[in-house]
Enzyme design. Structure first.
Site, PDB file in Angstrom:
ATOM      1  N   ASP A  12       0.867  -1.170   0.000  1.00  0.00           N
ATOM      2  CA  ASP A  12       0.000   0.000   0.000  1.00  0.00           C
ATOM      3  C   ASP A  12       0.907   1.224   0.000  1.00  0.00           C
ATOM      4  O   ASP A  12       2.131   1.106  -0.134  1.00  0.00           O
ATOM      5  CB  ASP A  12      -0.993  -0.033   1.162  1.00  0.00           C
ATOM      6  CG  ASP A  12      -0.368   0.195   2.528  1.00  0.00           C
ATOM      7  OD1 ASP A  12       0.874   0.359   2.624  1.00  0.00           O
ATOM      8  OD2 ASP A  12      -1.115   0.223   3.523  1.00  0.00           O
ATOM      9  N   CYS A  69       2.976  -3.143   4.063  1.00  0.00           N
ATOM     10  CA  CYS A  69       2.094  -2.023   4.409  1.00  0.00           C
ATOM     11  C   CYS A  69       2.685  -1.360   5.640  1.00  0.00           C
ATOM     12  O   CYS A  69       3.855  -1.577   5.954  1.00  0.00           O
ATOM     13  CB  CYS A  69       0.649  -2.490   4.604  1.00  0.00           C
ATOM     14  SG  CYS A  69       0.338  -3.529   6.045  1.00  0.00           S
ATOM     15  N   THR A  71       2.073  -1.712   8.997  1.00  0.00           N
ATOM     16  CA  THR A  71       2.427  -2.644  10.081  1.00  0.00           C
ATOM     17  C   THR A  71       2.524  -4.096   9.621  1.00  0.00           C
ATOM     18  O   THR A  71       3.003  -4.938  10.372  1.00  0.00           O
ATOM     19  CB  THR A  71       1.382  -2.587  11.206  1.00  0.00           C
ATOM     20  OG1 THR A  71       0.134  -3.038  10.691  1.00  0.00           O
ATOM     21  CG2 THR A  71       1.259  -1.184  11.783  1.00  0.00           C
ATOM     22  N   HIS A 102       6.645 -24.698   9.199  1.00  0.00           N
ATOM     23  CA  HIS A 102       5.617 -25.344  10.029  1.00  0.00           C
ATOM     24  C   HIS A 102       4.198 -25.113   9.522  1.00  0.00           C
ATOM     25  O   HIS A 102       3.337 -25.961   9.739  1.00  0.00           O
ATOM     26  CB  HIS A 102       5.700 -24.831  11.469  1.00  0.00           C
ATOM     27  CG  HIS A 102       6.934 -25.276  12.178  1.00  0.00           C
ATOM     28  ND1 HIS A 102       7.076 -25.151  13.533  1.00  0.00           N
ATOM     29  CD2 HIS A 102       8.090 -25.822  11.737  1.00  0.00           C
ATOM     30  CE1 HIS A 102       8.264 -25.616  13.897  1.00  0.00           C
ATOM     31  NE2 HIS A 102       8.897 -26.019  12.825  1.00  0.00           N
ATOM     32  N   HIS A 137       3.163 -34.207  11.360  1.00  0.00           N
ATOM     33  CA  HIS A 137       2.353 -33.344  12.234  1.00  0.00           C
ATOM     34  C   HIS A 137       2.194 -31.944  11.658  1.00  0.00           C
ATOM     35  O   HIS A 137       1.146 -31.323  11.828  1.00  0.00           O
ATOM     36  CB  HIS A 137       2.885 -33.321  13.670  1.00  0.00           C
ATOM     37  CG  HIS A 137       4.276 -32.827  13.841  1.00  0.00           C
ATOM     38  ND1 HIS A 137       5.388 -33.580  13.521  1.00  0.00           N
ATOM     39  CD2 HIS A 137       4.735 -31.648  14.295  1.00  0.00           C
ATOM     40  CE1 HIS A 137       6.470 -32.891  13.783  1.00  0.00           C
ATOM     41  NE2 HIS A 137       6.115 -31.707  14.248  1.00  0.00           N
TER      42      HIS A 137
END
Length: 171
Positions: A12, A69, A71, A102, A137
């Site tokens: 942005d 952006c 944050t 993960h 997993h």
């Protein structure tokens, strides 16, 4: 011949200057990239850019997406509304690789008002070189994320039958 990773890139207005400063990093890493906007510091709505970046990733044309952006939070929220996208906010190297290893993240969101370009370069390198784990997993958990996405889609379809609810909520 080595496969070249294709990256969908977007920002942005708050992330525009950092994105521009980081373009040489993608070249240095040997990535192909397409910049889906924005093209200046004039205000834009980050969900519009998120849609372009994420659509390019989820249709398989690009392997990963990177959004910048203010944050990283707004970009991640918008991205995670799009089916097939697993976006993470990353402001440290550990999150940048672990989100892929993960959680099979396919979009990384960073905040230009939170970190500097030097750290952003490390995050990009780390995110792009990380590989999803073959451990069962982790794969099971990502399948469960997909199941959550499907359940939410069914709920949305059911609630779409009552459009007056949506109209009232946003009136």
């Amino acid at each position: 011949m080595k496969n070249v990773m294709k990256i969908a890139l977007g920002s942005d207005h708050c992330g525009y200057e950092m994105k521009t400063a980081l373009l040489p990093v993608f070249r240095k890493l040997g990535c192909q990239f397409t910049d889906f906007g924005c093209v200046s510091t004039e205000p834009v709505d980050f969900p519009d850019i998120a849609r372009k970046v994420c659509d390019a990733v989820r249709n398989g044309e690009y392997e990963r997406g990177i959004m910048i952006c203010g944050t990283g939070v707004g970009a991640a929220m918008a991205a995670n509304k799009i089916p097939g996208i697993r976006a993470s906010v990353c402001h440290d190297v550990h999150s940048a690789h672990q989100s892929v290893e993960h959680d099979n993240a396919n979009v990384m969101c960073i905040g230009a008002q939170i970190i500097g370009s030097w750290l952003a370069e490390d995050l990009i390198r780390t995110f792009l070189t990380a590989k999803f784990s073959t451990e069962e997993h982790f794969q099971r958990r990502v399948r469960k994320l997909h199941e959550l996405e499907l359940e939410s889609a069914r709920e949305l379809m059911d609630s779409a039958q009552n459009l007056s609810y949506v109209e009232e909520e946003f009136s």
